[in-house]
Design a protein around this motif. Structure first.
Motif, PDB file in Angstrom:
ATOM      1  N   ALA A 303       0.852  -1.036   0.179  1.00  0.00           N
ATOM      2  CA  ALA A 303       0.003   0.079   0.145  1.00  0.00           C
ATOM      3  C   ALA A 303       0.896   1.108   0.036  1.00  0.00           C
ATOM      4  CB  ALA A 303      -1.115  -0.027   1.311  1.00  0.00           C
ATOM      5  N   GLY A 304       1.239   1.746  -1.020  1.00  0.00           N
ATOM      6  CA  GLY A 304       2.054   2.689  -1.247  1.00  0.00           C
ATOM      7  C   GLY A 304       3.706   2.423  -0.832  1.00  0.00           C
ATOM      8  N   ARG A 305       4.223   3.070   0.005  1.00  0.00           N
ATOM      9  CA  ARG A 305       5.415   2.678   0.668  1.00  0.00           C
ATOM     10  C   ARG A 305       5.436   1.680   1.459  1.00  0.00           C
ATOM     11  NH1 ARG A 305       9.786   5.706  -0.543  1.00  0.00           N
ATOM     12  NH2 ARG A 305       9.418   7.577  -1.733  1.00  0.00           N
ATOM     13  N   PRO A 352      13.614   2.158  -3.091  1.00  0.00           N
ATOM     14  CA  PRO A 352      13.333   0.961  -4.083  1.00  0.00           C
ATOM     15  C   PRO A 352      14.103  -0.262  -3.474  1.00  0.00           C
ATOM     16  CG  PRO A 352      13.344   2.763  -5.274  1.00  0.00           C
ATOM     17  CD  PRO A 352      13.967   3.256  -4.064  1.00  0.00           C
ATOM     18  N   THR A 353      15.252  -0.011  -3.009  1.00  0.00           N
ATOM     19  CA  THR A 353      16.187  -1.277  -2.683  1.00  0.00           C
ATOM     20  C   THR A 353      16.337  -1.205  -1.066  1.00  0.00           C
ATOM     21  OG1 THR A 353      18.081   0.515  -2.604  1.00  0.00           O
ATOM     22  CG2 THR A 353      17.463  -0.828  -4.546  1.00  0.00           C
ATOM     23  N   LEU A 354      15.713  -0.447  -0.173  1.00  0.00           N
ATOM     24  CA  LEU A 354      15.981  -0.411   1.228  1.00  0.00           C
ATOM     25  C   LEU A 354      14.460  -0.534   2.012  1.00  0.00           C
ATOM     26  CD1 LEU A 354      18.140  -0.757   3.502  1.00  0.00           C
ATOM     27  CD2 LEU A 354      18.225   1.788   3.494  1.00  0.00           C
ATOM     28  N   ALA A 387      13.106  -6.691  14.606  1.00  0.00           N
ATOM     29  CA  ALA A 387      13.269  -5.643  14.071  1.00  0.00           C
ATOM     30  C   ALA A 387      14.298  -5.945  12.995  1.00  0.00           C
ATOM     31  CB  ALA A 387      13.254  -4.382  14.600  1.00  0.00           C
ATOM     32  N   GLY A 388      14.316  -5.464  11.833  1.00  0.00           N
ATOM     33  CA  GLY A 388      15.206  -5.889  10.887  1.00  0.00           C
ATOM     34  C   GLY A 388      15.361  -4.929   9.665  1.00  0.00           C
ATOM     35  N   LEU A 389      16.176  -5.205   8.613  1.00  0.00           N
ATOM     36  CA  LEU A 389      16.316  -4.607   7.402  1.00  0.00           C
ATOM     37  C   LEU A 389      16.367  -5.509   6.322  1.00  0.00           C
ATOM     38  CD1 LEU A 389      16.822  -1.617   6.602  1.00  0.00           C
ATOM     39  CD2 LEU A 389      19.389  -1.852   6.754  1.00  0.00           C
ATOM     40  N   GLU A 390      15.521  -5.184   5.296  1.00  0.00           N
ATOM     41  CA  GLU A 390      15.487  -6.029   3.903  1.00  0.00           C
ATOM     42  C   GLU A 390      15.829  -5.075   2.749  1.00  0.00           C
ATOM     43  OE1 GLU A 390      12.268  -7.985   0.975  1.00  0.00           O
ATOM     44  OE2 GLU A 390      11.718  -7.168   3.069  1.00  0.00           O
TER      45      GLU A 390
END
Length: 543
Positions: A303-305, A352-354, A387-390
């Motif tokens: 949904a959007g960002r 777009p990549t984070l 909690a993390g980062l993709e």
């Protein structure tokens, strides 16, 4: 009476003209020359093709042939001028003067250039650059002789430069319906210092056979993948060994809408329980076999960002009976359980990549038996958050990292809850072309049937590197570690694994594989340490 037999009388300004006078007037008007022939030529703007052809040929060619009715008249040359005068250079001797018997190369070049500039076809227009570069010492006759044939052979449509294969030793696979199927078969011999990978294991030579199959869909919208592999080890000499490992995994991804996707995963794995298991069974000849069934269903919404992901998973473990050195068996049914989890993840697309995210999960572990052999009710609830980062930067770098907390509370109040920090990782990195590095890590809450103990938490990680040294030479290396922390005591286990190997492909279908491995297990509990070193050499076939 015919029309032409009638006497014709024409009126002009009220006067009558007889036919003889009219004929003379018409001929006078028709024979009147234009005011300027050159100006009329420029105003017309188009040139007859036959006239251009006539101007390209030498004067002697046209002079030697009698003109026929309807033949086009040649265009006047620029050397003759508008008034019919011959071109004279400003400086005497600058160019060779043209004569009727021997036309100069300069004059021929000027006529051909003029014709090319007024070309009425693509073929003549393509001649213009060559005509302007015509050497001064070549006449039109010599140019015609040097012109090659016009009916040149047309190359084949399928022709063109050959394209190099990025990986000439990659498996070709087989096409079955809408799936591409790839297969690999390994057969080799391994020497090991500890055949059973246990504290009392002995040295031996083992035959190792492995088979792998992979099927990948070729659909325009959805995607499916099936993986299956099995490995059989049998002793050739030394300490006895006979074991089988295998697993099957099927995954399906559905594109329901532009911003909604679904996935489903099913899996099965069978393997002998390792001697490094937290549950120790005294006096066994061989460890029990473990069967693991798993399944997952998930939905992902954008949904959007914002990104939302909900997934439900089920895992079931079944243990076979353990064989004792006395010939008796010990049932392991009180260890069989089913773990059901529900996880919710929310992320925000910074770029777009984070995508940073937070995740929470809740579930329950159900044991088949309400109480184990010692009388403990080991079913319980499990909670966790992280909690993390993709990130996704294509083949260069993609994956995710997360850290959080996990806890499991038992129905039996005599058992203390198991809790501790949790970490998870799945990263693929390619520092340069032909080199890939993969990092994986996970946290597992382990149960036990040891009287009075709740269980343990295990942290494991593995780094694998693969390098394509040459097109037919692949080098690999791996380093892994696992740490187990027992919740009810200060005991812990540490396991290390190192591996290096390479594969040399003789052709696209067959290659030679070799590897060295070393494993070391240490524990604060007595009598559990062991060490294994092995060397493997075998043949690898693929399709």
């Amino acid at each position: 009476m015919a029309f032409w037999r009638q006497p014709a009388i024409f009126a002009w300004r009220g006067k009558r003209l007889r036919p003889p006078l009219l004929a003379v007037a018409v001929m006078a008007i028709a024979c009147r020359p234009p005011a300027s022939y050159g100006q009329d030529l420029r105003l017309r703007g188009t040139v007859d093709m036959a006239a251009v052809t006539g101007s390209l040929l030498p004067n002697e060619t046209l002079a030697g042939r009698a003109s026929a009715p309807g033949d086009p008249q040649p265009l006047p040359s620029t050397q003759s001028g508008i008034a019919g005068q011959r071109y004279q250079p400003a400086s005497p001797g600058a160019v060779t003067e043209e004569t009727e018997d021997a036309p100069s190369a300069f004059a021929d070049r000027q006529r051909l250039t003029l014709s090319a500039d007024n070309a009425a076809s693509t073929q003549e227009a393509e001649m213009a650059p060559a005509l302007r570069a015509w050497p001064d010492d070549i006449t039109a006759d010599e140019l015609v002789l040097r012109t090659g044939p016009e009916n040149l052979r047309t190359p084949a449509i399928s022709g063109g430069p050959l394209q190099s294969d990025d990986d000439p030793y990659a498996p070709l696979g087989l096409r079955l319906g809408s799936f591409d199927v790839y297969g690999a078969f390994d057969q080799g011999t391994m020497w090991t210092s500890n055949v059973s990978s246990s504290p009392d294991g002995g040295e031996g030579v083992v035959s190792e056979t492995a088979l792998r199959l992979t099927a990948v869909s070729d659909w325009s919208r959805h995607a499916a993948r099936l993986e299956a592999q099995g490995q059989l080890r049998e002793s050739i000499s030394g300490a006895p060994l006979s074991e089988f490992r295998g697993d099957v995994r099927a995954a399906l991804e559905l594109d329901l809408a532009s911003d909604l996707g679904a996935r489903a995963v099913l899996g099965y794995a069978v393997r002998p329980e390792s001697a490094a298991s937290p549950v120790e069974i005294a006096g066994t000849v061989s460890q029990p076999t473990t069967h693991t069934f798993s399944g997952e269903i998930g939905l992902e919404k954008r949904a959007g960002r914002y990104r939302f992901d909900v997934a439900g998973s089920v895992e079931r473990e079944v243990y076979s009976d353990a064989e004792l050195s006395t010939g008796a068996t010990v049932s392991q049914e009180d260890r069989n359980y089913t773990l059901a989890l529900l996880a919710l993840r929310t992320g925000y697309e910074v770029s777009p990549t984070l995508v940073p995210f937070v995740e929470a999960e809740i579930g329950r572990r159900f044991y088949d038996q309400a109480t184990d052999a010692s009388g403990y009710a080991r079913s319980g609830d499990q909670f966790g958050f992280a909690a993390g980062l993709e990130w996704d930067r294509g083949e260069k770098l993609r994956g995710e990292l997360s850290a959080g907390w996990v806890e499991e509370r038992f129905d039996d109040e005599r058992l203390q809850p198991i809790s501790g920090p949790s970490v998870s990782a799945a990263v693929d990195w390619s520092p340069e072309r032909g080199t890939t590095v993969r990092l994986t890590g996970e946290t597992i809450v382990e149960g036990t049937t040891t009287p009075g103990e709740s269980g343990s938490i295990q942290y494991s990680g593995l780094v694998e590197a693969r390098r394509q040294v040459r097109a037919n030479l692949i080098a690999e290396a791996g380093l892994g570690a696992a740490w187990r922390d027992y919740s009810d005591s200060s005991d812990h286990d540490l396991q290390w694994l190192a591996r290096i190997g390479s594969t040399w492909w003789m052709n696209r279908y067959a290659g030679l594989e070799g590897r060295l491995e070393h494993e070391r297990f240490t524990s604060t509990q007595p009598g559990r340490d062991y060490e294994v070193s092995s060397v493997y050499l075998g043949l690898k076939l693929q399709r």
